[in-house]
Design a protein around this motif. Structure first.
Motif, mmCIF file in Angstrom:
data_model
loop_
_atom_site.group_PDB
_atom_site.id
_atom_site.type_symbol
_atom_site.label_atom_id
_atom_site.label_comp_id
_atom_site.label_asym_id
_atom_site.label_seq_id
_atom_site.Cartn_x
_atom_site.Cartn_y
_atom_site.Cartn_z
ATOM 1 N N THR A 93 18.626 -2.638 -73.005
ATOM 2 C CA THR A 93 19.305 -1.387 -72.665
ATOM 3 C C THR A 93 19.309 -1.193 -71.159
ATOM 4 O OG1 THR A 93 18.502 -0.357 -74.713
ATOM 5 C CG2 THR A 93 19.406 1.106 -73.023
ATOM 6 N N ALA A 94 18.142 -1.429 -70.540
ATOM 7 C CA ALA A 94 18.029 -1.235 -69.088
ATOM 8 C C ALA A 94 19.026 -2.133 -68.348
ATOM 9 C CB ALA A 94 16.606 -1.532 -68.624
ATOM 10 N N VAL A 95 19.033 -3.407 -68.703
ATOM 11 C CA VAL A 95 19.923 -4.363 -68.028
ATOM 12 C C VAL A 95 21.390 -4.013 -68.266
ATOM 13 C CG1 VAL A 95 20.683 -6.777 -68.117
ATOM 14 C CG2 VAL A 95 18.240 -6.244 -67.977
ATOM 15 N N ARG A 96 21.707 -3.643 -69.506
ATOM 16 C CA ARG A 96 23.096 -3.304 -69.835
ATOM 17 C C ARG A 96 23.562 -2.052 -69.086
ATOM 18 N NH1 ARG A 96 24.894 0.382 -72.983
ATOM 19 N NH2 ARG A 96 22.982 0.652 -74.224
ATOM 20 N N GLU A 97 22.727 -1.009 -69.111
ATOM 21 C CA GLU A 97 23.118 0.244 -68.468
ATOM 22 C C GLU A 97 23.261 0.071 -66.953
ATOM 23 O OE1 GLU A 97 23.997 3.300 -69.411
ATOM 24 O OE2 GLU A 97 23.820 3.000 -71.585
#
Lengths: 306, 306
Positions: free
Chosen positions: A184-188
């Motif tokens: 999630t962190a990388v995607r966001e």
């Protein structure tokens, strides 16, 4: 011959034409006659190891236009039997097209347990005392990524278009169903800033209840440390007003940020100065004992076993 | 004079007697006639800052026995208007007794967003492209408490009655809605073992998706360090087979435990030997910027600011 018995012997085409009117009359028929409807197997279901029974209304061959009253009578009779059998609970899985059955079930004490997409799940505790039924999901999970460029001591921050202007924060957002925290962190980060990054550690967790925008549920917000793989910013104008690489020491001191962002900036500063092992929770993927399915475990990293 | 117009002028008592039969005939009436029913205000709702509209069917004065077809026609007309108005989404809050309206809404593309107790919430994205509607809660939260008696180097462990026998683990269970992590740990320890304790820190987080027993949702499992306030064990025989104070070093090495429990035992051992500041995530309660509501923030404790 009962109305339903006649009905069940008609060809589907004829049954369809008569169906509406006949079924309206059939409202008065008993459940035993309902059982003569072709394909209907009764409210049978799977029994679980806690003594509960789960009935999926999509799988028992109910007439698709069964009335609320007819279903109510059927359910009432079934409840008598389940109680006599000592069942602890009844779970009713109701396809959305049969939602009138949920209204009927409510008159017998059923309440919604949860609903997703094309079905709802209702439950009724039959055991003694307070219900021991497990609840449904209670938390949404949001993740923010602090992309720290160790070579410059700068971290990637954004100003949110939809909230308080001029408040620097880390890019982030809600996890998709089934998505891991680091993903999630990388995607966001990528969606909001155009920067590609790599997960390094979990830094901080915030828990808040009755979170605004969370439909009165709770919120778990996790902030991660990431390392940049690219550096050029190409931010999303729908979500962000601005996006910059800002020095961590400046972020830790400025008033133009949120308390949590400032706090994490202090953590990052400490990590830069004294080593990230002092602040990180590292992640390890392990298989679950019973299912073998993978889970992710986060904690302070221990020295290797001697 | 239309049927509904006549109906609305009858006294409630007479309306009730005629109601069922008349409303069945009224199935064919138009929505404009529906609007003449006393108290019905149309499908009006609150508009949010994202351009969505939320209609609570419990508050718009719908006839309580409105048919699925009549509601469907009403909704269809309303959707035409909402689309013309450029609304981005429609949320329908449906009391359980009116669940047949959910079935009607599904024929127009609505799906369940969530359901709780006595109502369901359906949603329909009207904007361009992929839906940008926020999801509902995705995670259940479970908390385990490792009650460590620093004076003896022993930790309180249980053998679960319902699972693998002879596997020592920390007492724990699902958080109640709105319950803080530390409170869950202290409560579950007391319920399972009879020991009173005090929250000290968060040690580890496990994330697992499609968790068995979580209705196909995700699970966040948090393990906390607690200090004992009492020492006498009075364990709950419904949940536990055994309960003991076991030395942390033994727990870290035994095969009669789960991998996570063994891992946390190693963390505790390290903390006993080198200081808990090396392993703890401490908690601080802070007020949220916008609402002032309290949240709990966990991270490695930093030295006080100089």
């Amino acid at each position: 011959m009962t109305t339903y018995a006649i009905l069940s012997r008609l060809s589907p085409l004829l049954r369809g034409r008569f169906g509406c009117k006949v079924r309206a009359i059939s409202c008065a028929v008993t459940c035993s006659q309902l059982h003569k409807v072709e394909g209907f197997v009764g409210l049978t279901g799977k029994v679980d190891r806690f003594g509960g029974v789960t009935v999926n209304l999509a799988e028992v061959g109910l007439p698709v236009d069964i009335s609320e009253d007819a279903f109510s009578r059927l359910l009432k009779d079934s409840l008598v039997q389940w109680k006599a059998d000592g069942k602890m609970a009844v779970w009713l899985q109701v396809p959305i097209s049969l939602s009138r059955c949920a209204a009927a079930a409510a008159t017998h004490g059923f309440t919604f347990h949860h609903a997703k997409s094309d079905h709802s799940m209702l439950a009724l505790w039959l055991g003694e005392g307070e219900s021991r039924l497990p609840g449904f999901a209670t938390h949404q999970v949001g993740v923010a990524g602090a992309v720290l460029d160790e070579s410059t001591g700068k971290v990637l921050v954004v100003q949110d278009k939809n909230k308080t202007k001029n408040a620097w924060k880390f890019p982030g957002g809600l996890s998709d169903p089934g998505e891991n925290i680091g993903s999630t962190a990388v995607r966001e980060v990528f969606e909001e800033t155009g920067v590609r990054s790599k997960f390094r550690s979990l830094l901080s967790i915030r828990q808040q209840h009755r979170h605004p925008g969370a439909f009165d549920m709770s919120d778990m917000y996790l902030i991660c440390r990431l390392s940049p793989l690219t550096y050029d910013i190409n931010f999303c104008p729908h979500e962000c007003l601005r996006c910059e690489w800002l020095s961590v020491s400046e972020l830790a001191e400025t008033s133009s940020t949120t308390p949590i962002t400032a706090r994490v900036a202090r953590l990052l500063l400490y990590g830069l100065e004294h080593g990230f092992d002092k602040i990180d929770l590292t992640m390890e993927e392990l298989p679950a004992v019973y299912s073998g399915m993978l889970y992710q475990l986060y904690h302070r990293q221990l020295p290797a076993k001697s």
